[in-house]
Motif scaffolding. Structure first.
Motif, PDB file in Angstrom:
ATOM      1  N   VAL A   1     -45.519  14.155  37.416  1.00 48.38           N
ATOM      2  CA  VAL A   1     -44.915  13.279  38.086  1.00 48.38           C
ATOM      3  C   VAL A   1     -43.210  13.574  37.867  1.00 48.38           C
ATOM      4  N   ALA A   2     -42.930  13.877  36.512  1.00 47.21           N
ATOM      5  CA  ALA A   2     -41.251  13.861  36.317  1.00 47.21           C
ATOM      6  C   ALA A   2     -40.665  15.099  37.234  1.00 47.21           C
ATOM      7  N   GLN A   3     -41.491  16.305  36.843  1.00 50.19           N
ATOM      8  CA  GLN A   3     -40.806  17.439  37.759  1.00 50.19           C
ATOM      9  C   GLN A   3     -41.093  17.289  39.198  1.00 50.19           C
ATOM     10  N   ALA A   4     -42.301  16.776  39.629  1.00 50.51           N
ATOM     11  CA  ALA A   4     -42.661  16.668  41.186  1.00 50.51           C
ATOM     12  C   ALA A   4     -41.567  15.958  41.782  1.00 50.51           C
ATOM     13  N   THR A   5     -41.185  14.736  40.998  1.00 50.29           N
ATOM     14  CA  THR A   5     -40.341  13.771  41.805  1.00 50.29           C
ATOM     15  C   THR A   5     -38.883  14.552  41.969  1.00 50.29           C
ATOM     16  N   LYS A   6     -38.518  15.247  40.769  1.00 52.37           N
ATOM     17  CA  LYS A   6     -37.218  16.035  40.886  1.00 52.37           C
ATOM     18  C   LYS A   6     -37.195  16.817  41.996  1.00 52.37           C
ATOM     19  N   THR A   7     -38.301  17.709  42.299  1.00 47.67           N
ATOM     20  CA  THR A   7     -38.248  18.643  43.385  1.00 47.67           C
ATOM     21  C   THR A   7     -37.904  17.809  44.684  1.00 47.67           C
ATOM     22  N   LEU A   8     -38.778  16.704  45.000  1.00 49.43           N
ATOM     23  CA  LEU A   8     -38.523  15.852  46.283  1.00 49.43           C
ATOM     24  C   LEU A   8     -37.234  15.276  46.258  1.00 49.43           C
ATOM     25  N   ASP A   9     -36.600  14.841  45.243  1.00 46.31           N
ATOM     26  CA  ASP A   9     -35.166  14.063  45.226  1.00 46.31           C
ATOM     27  C   ASP A   9     -34.080  15.365  45.704  1.00 46.31           C
ATOM     28  N   GLN A  10     -34.449  16.582  45.076  1.00 51.43           N
ATOM     29  CA  GLN A  10     -33.645  17.631  45.260  1.00 51.43           C
ATOM     30  C   GLN A  10     -33.656  18.032  46.653  1.00 51.43           C
ATOM     31  N   MET A  11     -34.771  17.994  47.190  1.00 47.64           N
ATOM     32  CA  MET A  11     -34.959  18.194  48.865  1.00 47.64           C
ATOM     33  C   MET A  11     -34.107  17.145  49.764  1.00 47.64           C
ATOM     34  N   LEU A  12     -34.030  15.916  49.222  1.00 48.44           N
ATOM     35  CA  LEU A  12     -33.231  14.841  49.915  1.00 48.44           C
ATOM     36  C   LEU A  12     -32.015  15.403  49.930  1.00 48.44           C
ATOM     37  N   GLU A  13     -31.561  15.622  48.684  1.00 47.45           N
ATOM     38  CA  GLU A  13     -30.132  15.828  48.362  1.00 47.45           C
ATOM     39  C   GLU A  13     -29.422  16.916  48.971  1.00 47.45           C
ATOM     40  N   LEU A  14     -30.459  17.963  49.041  1.00 46.38           N
ATOM     41  CA  LEU A  14     -29.668  19.221  49.612  1.00 46.38           C
ATOM     42  C   LEU A  14     -29.919  19.002  51.242  1.00 46.38           C
ATOM     43  N   ALA A  15     -30.871  18.488  51.582  1.00 50.53           N
ATOM     44  CA  ALA A  15     -31.084  18.414  53.076  1.00 50.53           C
ATOM     45  C   ALA A  15     -29.953  17.510  53.716  1.00 50.53           C
ATOM     46  N   ALA A  16     -29.318  16.638  53.038  1.00 47.59           N
ATOM     47  CA  ALA A  16     -28.482  15.621  53.527  1.00 47.59           C
ATOM     48  C   ALA A  16     -26.890  16.423  53.297  1.00 47.59           C
ATOM     49  N   LYS A  17     -26.804  17.309  52.841  1.00 50.00           N
ATOM     50  CA  LYS A  17     -25.324  17.941  52.576  1.00 50.00           C
ATOM     51  C   LYS A  17     -24.900  18.097  53.712  1.00 50.00           C
TER      52      LYS A  17
END
Ligand code: 13P
Ligand code: SF4
Length: 304
Positions: A288-304
């Motif tokens: 969960v720790a790393q998988a959640t990071k990959t999802l959060d990273q997507m939300l962050e980069l997609a919103a740029k």
């Protein structure tokens, strides 16, 4: 609206739950869902909805991602056996080999993947944001997993990157053929071809527009054309017809039906809402720790 749909809506109110549905689930579920959309839209909605209970009508990777992004919420699924075969189509060896070969590497995983695969990755993408997210990455080398067809499409839009491919695919999109589309085009020469990037490259060569499910629906909505050949799962027909009641939509004779999405039924939806069964379990903490990071990273980069 039928009696069962009415009962589901009443029960949903009583329980304070929200129903999220992908475009591929049966139309009678889409009709009563609070949110209907593509994978990206539904992932964002799962995070922003205030409801403590979410009923996710889709396939496992969607419910699992919603649970990881919202650990405090209860995520129910009408059928926990609804799984996306492509979500398993990459091995750890493939990822480790690429990591060993390239220093400057980003492992990009399609959201259609298990939590474990996400945990081997740097960032997640959906078909709606993959090009944008990959362009935002500083790394030159991109290992794109599991889908080879989406990978080739994204690579064609990101010529500055060096792509490493993996042999995963969606059985539904892979087996619709270019010949079938060509035959439809001959029958309906004015029709525009709208296709999902999970389709094989020979079929995509016929496409006037390549996009996620929402992208296909929005394109048809805004287009002046009256006929469309659709290269994706048949469930989108309901939203396409709502958006363009005046237009005609043609699908290939090899009907692209995702049997897993069709496991979502009104009966099962009613059952899970009334009993609270089929709650999605949180994967192991180290995943969960790393998988959640990959999802959060997507939300962050997609919103740029
Ligand atoms: P979208 O994100 O375009 O809805 O696609 C999900 C999917 O599973 C396609 O087969
Ligand atoms: Fe998976 Fe294909 Fe079904 Fe989409 S249509 S959920 S990629 S099997």
């Amino acid at each position: 609206m039928n009696e069962l749909q009415e009962k589901i809506l009443a029960l949903k109110e009583e329980k304070g739950a929200a129903i999220l549905a992908h475009y591929y689930v049966p139309a009678e579920i889409q009709e009563i869902a609070d949110c209907v959309g593509d994978s990206f839209f539904l992932a964002k909605k799962a995070k922003s909805l205030p409801n403590e209970t979410l009923v996710f009508c889709g396939v496992n990777f969607m419910g699992e991602s919603a649970k990881m992004m919202n650990p405090e919420k209860t995520v129910l699924m009408p059928d926990l056996s609804a799984d996306c075969p492509m979500a398993h189509m990459v091995t750890k060896e493939t990822v480790d080999a690429a990591k060993a070969e390239y220093d400057d590497l980003a492992v990009v995983c399609y959201i259609n993947s298990t939590a474990e695969i996400k945990s081997w990755s740097d960032v997640c993408v959906t078909s709606a944001n993959a090009v944008k997210v990959v362009k935002e990455l500083p790394q030159k080398n991109i290992l794109f997993i599991p889908d080879r067809n989406l990978a080739h499409f994204v690579a064609s839009q990101c010529p500055d990157k060096n792509f490493i491919y993996n042999e995963g695919y969606c059985p539904r999109h892979e087996f619709m053929s270019a010949e079938e589309v060509a035959a439809l085009k001959e029958e309906h020469p004015d029709a525009l071809v709208l296709a999902h990037p999970e389709c094989n490259p020979a079929l995509l060569a016929y496409a006037d527009h390549i996009a996620s499910t929402s992208g296909i629906i929005n394109y048809a909505k805004d287009s002046d054309a009256k006929e469309f050949i659709i290269g994706t799962e048949i469930g989108v027909y309901y939203a396409l017809k709502q958006a363009r009641p005046d237009a005609s939509f043609y699908f290939t004779p090899t009907q692209p039906i995702c049997v897993n999405m069709k496991k979502n039924t009104l009966e099962k939806l009613y059952q899970v809402l009334s009993t609270g069964e089929n709650a999605v379990e949180m994967p192991a903490p180290e995943v969960v720790a790393q998988a959640t990071k990959t999802l959060d990273q997507m939300l962050e980069l997609a919103a740029k």
